[in-house]
Motif scaffolding. Structure first.
Motif, PDB file in Angstrom:
ATOM      1  N   HIS A 178      -8.463 -10.621  -6.358  1.00  0.00           N
ATOM      2  CA  HIS A 178      -9.231 -10.957  -7.529  1.00  0.00           C
ATOM      3  C   HIS A 178      -8.226 -11.344  -8.855  1.00  0.00           C
ATOM      4  CE1 HIS A 178     -13.189  -9.882  -5.982  1.00  0.00           C
ATOM      5  NE2 HIS A 178     -12.660  -8.895  -5.723  1.00  0.00           N
ATOM      6  N   ASP A 179      -6.947 -10.836  -8.491  1.00  0.00           N
ATOM      7  CA  ASP A 179      -5.986 -10.705  -9.859  1.00  0.00           C
ATOM      8  C   ASP A 179      -4.573 -11.253  -9.128  1.00  0.00           C
ATOM      9  OD1 ASP A 179      -5.205 -10.830 -12.282  1.00  0.00           O
ATOM     10  OD2 ASP A 179      -5.632  -8.671 -12.690  1.00  0.00           O
ATOM     11  N   ARG A 180      -4.228 -12.242  -8.665  1.00  0.00           N
ATOM     12  CA  ARG A 180      -2.894 -12.801  -8.275  1.00  0.00           C
ATOM     13  C   ARG A 180      -2.005 -12.505  -9.529  1.00  0.00           C
ATOM     14  NH1 ARG A 180      -1.558 -14.136  -2.670  1.00  0.00           N
ATOM     15  NH2 ARG A 180      -3.390 -13.389  -1.800  1.00  0.00           N
ATOM     16  N   ASP A 181      -2.601 -13.148 -10.865  1.00  0.00           N
ATOM     17  CA  ASP A 181      -1.824 -13.235 -11.804  1.00  0.00           C
ATOM     18  C   ASP A 181      -1.341 -11.847 -12.593  1.00  0.00           C
ATOM     19  OD1 ASP A 181      -0.935 -14.747 -14.097  1.00  0.00           O
ATOM     20  OD2 ASP A 181      -2.521 -14.198 -15.381  1.00  0.00           O
ATOM     21  N   GLY A 182      -2.372 -10.956 -12.299  1.00  0.00           N
ATOM     22  CA  GLY A 182      -2.322  -9.490 -12.678  1.00  0.00           C
ATOM     23  C   GLY A 182      -1.074  -8.984 -11.644  1.00  0.00           C
ATOM     24  N   ALA A 183      -1.255  -9.304 -10.490  1.00  0.00           N
ATOM     25  CA  ALA A 183      -0.087  -8.717  -9.623  1.00  0.00           C
ATOM     26  C   ALA A 183       1.419  -9.230  -9.884  1.00  0.00           C
ATOM     27  CB  ALA A 183      -0.560  -9.154  -7.940  1.00  0.00           C
ATOM     28  N   ALA A 184       1.393 -10.623 -10.400  1.00  0.00           N
ATOM     29  CA  ALA A 184       2.613 -11.073 -10.741  1.00  0.00           C
ATOM     30  C   ALA A 184       3.259 -10.324 -11.962  1.00  0.00           C
ATOM     31  CB  ALA A 184       2.701 -12.602 -11.140  1.00  0.00           C
ATOM     32  N   ILE A 204       0.866  -1.378   0.015  1.00  0.00           N
ATOM     33  CA  ILE A 204       0.125  -0.050   0.005  1.00  0.00           C
ATOM     34  C   ILE A 204       0.995   1.109   0.090  1.00  0.00           C
ATOM     35  CG2 ILE A 204      -1.724   1.289   1.389  1.00  0.00           C
ATOM     36  CD1 ILE A 204      -2.822  -1.339   2.377  1.00  0.00           C
ATOM     37  N   GLU A 205       1.786   1.237   0.780  1.00  0.00           N
ATOM     38  CA  GLU A 205       2.887   2.189   0.818  1.00  0.00           C
ATOM     39  C   GLU A 205       3.537   2.667  -0.473  1.00  0.00           C
ATOM     40  OE1 GLU A 205       3.380   4.915   3.000  1.00  0.00           O
ATOM     41  OE2 GLU A 205       1.636   3.920   3.966  1.00  0.00           O
ATOM     42  N   ALA A 206       3.912   1.412  -1.327  1.00  0.00           N
ATOM     43  CA  ALA A 206       4.465   1.602  -2.633  1.00  0.00           C
ATOM     44  C   ALA A 206       3.485   2.088  -3.630  1.00  0.00           C
ATOM     45  CB  ALA A 206       4.945   0.232  -2.953  1.00  0.00           C
ATOM     46  N   LEU A 207       2.396   1.800  -3.528  1.00  0.00           N
ATOM     47  CA  LEU A 207       1.226   1.923  -4.482  1.00  0.00           C
ATOM     48  C   LEU A 207       1.046   3.598  -4.196  1.00  0.00           C
ATOM     49  CD1 LEU A 207      -1.190  -0.794  -4.316  1.00  0.00           C
ATOM     50  CD2 LEU A 207       0.167  -0.152  -6.411  1.00  0.00           C
ATOM     51  N   LYS A 208       1.144   4.138  -2.844  1.00  0.00           N
ATOM     52  CA  LYS A 208       0.701   5.494  -2.793  1.00  0.00           C
ATOM     53  C   LYS A 208       1.913   6.495  -3.409  1.00  0.00           C
ATOM     54  CE  LYS A 208      -0.111   6.708   1.468  1.00  0.00           C
ATOM     55  NZ  LYS A 208      -0.151   6.357   3.005  1.00  0.00           N
ATOM     56  N   LEU A 237       6.598  -8.084 -12.605  1.00  0.00           N
ATOM     57  CA  LEU A 237       7.497  -8.222 -13.337  1.00  0.00           C
ATOM     58  C   LEU A 237       7.929  -6.941 -14.445  1.00  0.00           C
ATOM     59  CD1 LEU A 237       6.956 -11.581 -14.492  1.00  0.00           C
ATOM     60  CD2 LEU A 237       9.082 -10.969 -13.301  1.00  0.00           C
ATOM     61  N   ALA A 238       6.742  -6.452 -14.643  1.00  0.00           N
ATOM     62  CA  ALA A 238       6.785  -5.167 -15.729  1.00  0.00           C
ATOM     63  C   ALA A 238       7.395  -4.009 -15.279  1.00  0.00           C
ATOM     64  CB  ALA A 238       5.301  -4.936 -16.166  1.00  0.00           C
ATOM     65  N   LEU A 239       7.137  -3.757 -13.730  1.00  0.00           N
ATOM     66  CA  LEU A 239       7.695  -2.767 -13.131  1.00  0.00           C
ATOM     67  C   LEU A 239       8.984  -2.846 -12.853  1.00  0.00           C
ATOM     68  CD1 LEU A 239       5.276  -1.777 -10.577  1.00  0.00           C
ATOM     69  CD2 LEU A 239       6.012  -0.385 -12.218  1.00  0.00           C
ATOM     70  N   ARG A 240       9.727  -4.026 -12.449  1.00  0.00           N
ATOM     71  CA  ARG A 240      11.013  -4.325 -12.513  1.00  0.00           C
ATOM     72  C   ARG A 240      11.809  -4.190 -13.688  1.00  0.00           C
ATOM     73  NH1 ARG A 240      14.171  -9.129  -9.322  1.00  0.00           N
ATOM     74  NH2 ARG A 240      14.253  -7.243  -8.106  1.00  0.00           N
ATOM     75  N   ALA A 241      11.238  -4.829 -14.890  1.00  0.00           N
ATOM     76  CA  ALA A 241      11.704  -4.680 -16.087  1.00  0.00           C
ATOM     77  C   ALA A 241      12.004  -3.417 -16.716  1.00  0.00           C
ATOM     78  CB  ALA A 241      10.868  -5.518 -17.111  1.00  0.00           C
ATOM     79  N   ALA A 242      10.969  -2.390 -16.379  1.00  0.00           N
ATOM     80  CA  ALA A 242      10.938  -1.219 -16.913  1.00  0.00           C
ATOM     81  C   ALA A 242      11.863  -0.219 -15.933  1.00  0.00           C
ATOM     82  CB  ALA A 242       9.660  -0.389 -16.577  1.00  0.00           C
TER      83      ALA A 242
END
Ligand SMILES: [Zn+2]
Length: 194
Positions: free
Chosen positions: A33-39, A9-13, A43-48
């Motif tokens: 609802h979306d564990r797959d989306g979270a994964a 939550i802190e990171a999203l803020k 990955l996308a954030l780390r790659a970017a």
């Protein structure tokens, strides 16, 4: 102890416009609802964050040393457009009405926050603008007070070096960030520059 949920939550803020409530909603949504989306998001954030750097020539975001626009030899080398951010550059590109090159500033001057021309890459801009073939530098910083101040300082510096500097025409509403202005308005402001 700080839990993984609190850390998330802190990171999203940190995202613009996201407060405690929205951050909580996103975190709960992903987990419930979306564990797959979270994964995938992770990955996308780390790659970017790891792969995207800055173009050595224009400073925009790029995964290569020189971005695809700077590498495009079919563009007009006489025009150099100065924008405040990669997002503003993307907005100008979407208008399909500009065929020159860009220089992306690292923000805009803001004396109150201690941000002067040195901090926004003005020295690099002056070097780039002095390159052979550049006939006009179009100042497309935003129409906010800081954006206007930025355009003013840069135009003085460019003109004192004998480089022609123009400003996007009015028509773009006062106080607006380029990235939120509609494309037709930007295209007009570009054509009517002075
Ligand atoms: Zn570039």
């Amino acid at each position: 102890m700080v839990t993984a949920l609190e850390t998330l939550i802190e990171a999203l803020k940190r995202l613009p416009g996201v407060g405690q409530k929205s951050a909580q909603r996103m975190a709960y949504h992903l987990l419930q609802h979306d564990r797959d989306g979270a994964a995938r998001l992770s990955l996308a954030l780390r790659a970017a964050a790891e792969q995207i750097g800055h173009c050595r020539r224009c400073h925009t975001f790029s995964e290569t040393e020189i971005c695809s626009i700077c590498a495009d030899v079919s563009r007009d080398p006489a025009l150099l457009c100065v924008v405040e951010s990669p997002a503003d550059q993307a907005a100008l590109e979407r208008t399909n009405s500009y065929r020159g090159y860009y220089f992306v500033l690292l923000g805009r001057v803001s004396p109150l926050d201690g941000v002067g021309v040195a901090q926004i890459g003005a020295a690099e801009l002056l070097l780039r603008a002095a390159e052979t073939g550049v006939a006009e530098v179009i100042l497309a910083s935003s129409f906010t007070a800081e954006g206007e101040a930025t355009a003013h300082v840069l135009s003085e510096a460019l003109r004192s070096r004998g480089i022609r500097a123009t400003r996007l025409a009015r028509g773009v509403p006062v106080g607006s960030e380029l990235e939120y202005v509609d494309l037709g308005t930007i295209a007009h402001a570009l054509v009517d520059r002075r």
